[in-house]
Design an enzyme around this catalytic site. Structure first.
Site, PDB file in Angstrom:
ATOM      1  N   SER A 188       0.933  -1.075  -0.120  1.00 49.23           N
ATOM      2  CA  SER A 188       0.008  -0.221   0.008  1.00 49.23           C
ATOM      3  C   SER A 188       0.967   1.245  -0.110  1.00 49.23           C
ATOM      4  CB  SER A 188      -0.876  -0.084   1.362  1.00 49.23           C
ATOM      5  OG  SER A 188      -1.476   1.199   1.497  1.00 49.23           O
TER       6      SER A 188
ATOM      7  N   TYR B 116      -2.377  -1.244  10.097  1.00 52.55           N
ATOM      8  CA  TYR B 116      -2.327  -1.370   8.772  1.00 52.55           C
ATOM      9  C   TYR B 116      -1.264  -0.816   8.049  1.00 52.55           C
ATOM     10  CZ  TYR B 116      -4.038  -1.310   3.822  1.00 52.55           C
ATOM     11  OH  TYR B 116      -4.310  -1.647   2.281  1.00 52.55           O
TER      12      TYR B 116
HETATM   13  P1  NAP Z   1     -11.527  -5.950   0.321  1.00 53.13           P
HETATM   14  O1  NAP Z   1     -12.612  -5.537  -0.851  1.00 53.13           O
HETATM   15  O2  NAP Z   1     -11.984  -5.637   1.696  1.00 53.13           O
HETATM   16  O3  NAP Z   1     -11.120  -7.135   0.069  1.00 53.13           O
HETATM   17  C1  NAP Z   1     -10.391  -8.068   1.081  1.00 53.13           C
HETATM   18  C2  NAP Z   1     -10.401  -9.512   1.044  1.00 53.13           C
HETATM   19  O4  NAP Z   1      -9.565  -9.928   2.014  1.00 53.13           O
HETATM   20  C3  NAP Z   1     -11.802  -9.990   1.055  1.00 53.13           C
HETATM   21  O5  NAP Z   1     -11.961 -10.973   0.150  1.00 53.13           O
HETATM   22  C4  NAP Z   1     -11.831 -10.464   2.701  1.00 53.13           C
HETATM   23  O6  NAP Z   1     -12.808 -11.722   2.686  1.00 53.13           O
HETATM   24  C5  NAP Z   1     -10.436 -11.272   2.617  1.00 53.13           C
HETATM   25  N1  NAP Z   1     -10.056 -11.072   4.093  1.00 53.13           N
HETATM   26  C6  NAP Z   1      -9.992 -10.244   5.031  1.00 53.13           C
HETATM   27  N2  NAP Z   1      -9.843 -10.883   6.120  1.00 53.13           N
HETATM   28  C7  NAP Z   1      -9.444 -12.088   6.210  1.00 53.13           C
HETATM   29  C8  NAP Z   1      -9.121 -13.185   6.667  1.00 53.13           C
HETATM   30  N3  NAP Z   1      -8.978 -12.990   8.184  1.00 53.13           N
HETATM   31  N4  NAP Z   1      -8.808 -14.464   6.104  1.00 53.13           N
HETATM   32  C9  NAP Z   1      -8.903 -14.454   5.204  1.00 53.13           C
HETATM   33  N5  NAP Z   1      -9.500 -13.634   3.894  1.00 53.13           N
HETATM   34  C10 NAP Z   1      -9.638 -12.409   4.810  1.00 53.13           C
HETATM   35  O7  NAP Z   1     -10.149  -5.118  -0.018  1.00 53.13           O
HETATM   36  P2  NAP Z   1      -9.389  -4.697  -1.371  1.00 53.13           P
HETATM   37  O8  NAP Z   1      -9.434  -3.158  -1.367  1.00 53.13           O
HETATM   38  O9  NAP Z   1      -9.758  -5.613  -2.533  1.00 53.13           O
HETATM   39  O10 NAP Z   1      -7.989  -5.082  -0.725  1.00 53.13           O
HETATM   40  C11 NAP Z   1      -7.226  -5.995  -1.403  1.00 53.13           C
HETATM   41  C12 NAP Z   1      -5.810  -5.744  -0.920  1.00 53.13           C
HETATM   42  O11 NAP Z   1      -5.172  -4.788  -1.565  1.00 53.13           O
HETATM   43  C13 NAP Z   1      -5.445  -5.659   0.587  1.00 53.13           C
HETATM   44  O12 NAP Z   1      -4.311  -6.217   0.893  1.00 53.13           O
HETATM   45  C14 NAP Z   1      -5.414  -4.196   0.724  1.00 53.13           C
HETATM   46  O13 NAP Z   1      -4.682  -3.786   1.936  1.00 53.13           O
HETATM   47  C15 NAP Z   1      -4.634  -3.676  -0.340  1.00 53.13           C
HETATM   48  N6  NAP Z   1      -4.867  -2.473  -1.111  1.00 53.13           N
HETATM   49  C16 NAP Z   1      -6.065  -2.153  -1.472  1.00 53.13           C
HETATM   50  C17 NAP Z   1      -6.160  -0.702  -1.824  1.00 53.13           C
HETATM   51  C18 NAP Z   1      -7.522  -0.152  -2.270  1.00 53.13           C
HETATM   52  O14 NAP Z   1      -7.617   0.934  -2.615  1.00 53.13           O
HETATM   53  N7  NAP Z   1      -8.665  -0.872  -2.531  1.00 53.13           N
HETATM   54  C19 NAP Z   1      -5.146   0.352  -1.912  1.00 53.13           C
HETATM   55  C20 NAP Z   1      -4.138  -0.180  -1.330  1.00 53.13           C
HETATM   56  C21 NAP Z   1      -3.819  -1.527  -0.871  1.00 53.13           C
HETATM   57  P3  NAP Z   1     -14.336 -11.466   2.825  1.00 53.13           P
HETATM   58  O15 NAP Z   1     -14.596 -11.195   1.427  1.00 53.13           O
HETATM   59  O16 NAP Z   1     -14.876 -12.672   3.444  1.00 53.13           O
HETATM   60  O17 NAP Z   1     -14.633 -10.178   3.849  1.00 53.13           O
END
Ligand code: NAP
Length: 253
Positions: free
Chosen positions: A156, A169
């Site tokens: 991130s 985080y």
């Molecule tokens: P998201 O939509 O919240 O998806 C996160 C995923 O992780 C979901 O499928 C969730 O499962 C799963 N998860 C959460 N806790 C878990 C656990 N305890 N065990 C197993 N799986 C778990 O988030 P996203 O935005 O797609 O983020 C994906 C990655 O990108 C993350 O690492 C995040 O830090 C990183 N990121 C995102 C952004 C952004 O702008 N979106 C920016 C920088 C970095 P459930 O569906 O069951 O909840």
């Protein structure tokens, strides 16, 4: 920082590759699992909500992709024994692993450190850092069995520059960057496993919405739009790159 947003993947880029995607049920992980399958990979869908994984499974099958596998696992409660059993199951089913996209993540709370709840801090470190690390240790023999394995850890922008109120985080993502360097350096001359970090950048998902509730989601790229870098880094065109940091999109102005 390198970004491959204009990369064009061939249809069979990931043919015959077995790739594990964590957090495959939603957001970026969901898009990555579908995109990897659309380019020929057999995808192992790992996540904590089985119903979501099943719907991704159905979508991959309906699109004519290779039959995926579902692996329900919650990083919060998972133990070393679970990771070992996982490695044995995958070994029996596939005999190797050609890639892991460590994508599952938990935001925790955006709050002053003074008020950060210790239990939540540990929970975020468990899901974002410790769980993925021990899972990787258990899966190393399977990665070594691949001729060209790519391990991607999701970072991130707050894992590269600290920002007020982002607490565990941010710290978990900094530690992830550090682990990528350690593991990449360790494996560089001993195996064909490359290990890199990838920052998706601001992307329209549930997590982004909860971190920035006042933001108009229409101003953000979708998870599908940032897939070129995810494909490049998972596939053979990124051979030779290890211990590096990548961005899936240019920084926002
Ligand atoms: P998201 O939509 O919240 O998806 C996160 C995923 O992780 C979901 O499928 C969730 O499962 C799963 N998860 C959460 N806790 C878990 C656990 N305890 N065990 C197993 N799986 C778990 O988030 P996203 O935005 O797609 O983020 C994906 C990655 O990108 C993350 O690492 C995040 O830090 C990183 N990121 C995102 C952004 C952004 O702008 N979106 C920016 C920088 C970095 P459930 O569906 O069951 O909840």
């Amino acid at each position: 920082m390198t970004c491959k947003i204009d990369y064009r993947a061939s249809d069979d880029l990931l043919a015959d590759r077995v790739i594990l995607v964590t957090g495959a049920g939603d957001g970026i992980g969901r898009a990555a699992a579908k995109s990897y399958a659309a380019h020929g990979a057999t995808v192992i869908l790992l996540g904590r909500t089985t119903a979501k994984l099943e719907s991704v499974y159905d979508e991959i099958e309906a699109a004519g992709g290779p039959q995926p596998a579902i692996f329900p696992l919650n990083f919060e409660g998972a133990t070393l024994k679970d990771y070992q059993e996982m490695a044995e199951t995958l070994d029996k089913a596939f005999g190797r692993l050609d890639g892991i996209l460590h994508n599952a993540g938990l935001l925790g709370r955006i709050t002053p450190f003074e008020q950060y709840p210790p239990a939540l801090w540990e929970q975020v470190m468990q899901v974002n850092l410790n769980g993925p690390i021990w899972m990787t240790q258990a899966l190393l023999p399977l990665l070594k069995a691949s001729r060209d394995a790519s391990v991607i850890f999701t970072s991130s922008s707050v894992g590269r520059k600290g920002r007020a109120f982002w607490g565990s985080y941010s710290v978990s993502k900094f530690a992830t960057e550090g682990f990528v360097q350690v593991l990449a350096d360790e494996l560089e001359n001993l195996s064909s496993i490359r290990v890199n970090s990838l920052n998706p950048g601001a992307t329209r998902t549930r997590m982004r919405q909860s971190a920035f509730p006042g933001e108009d989601p229409a101003t953000l790229r979708s998870a599908e739009q940032i897939m070129p870098t995810y494909l490049w880094l998972m596939g053979p065109d990124s051979r030779g790159h290890t211990g590096e940091r990548f961005d899936a999109q240019p920084p926002r102005r």
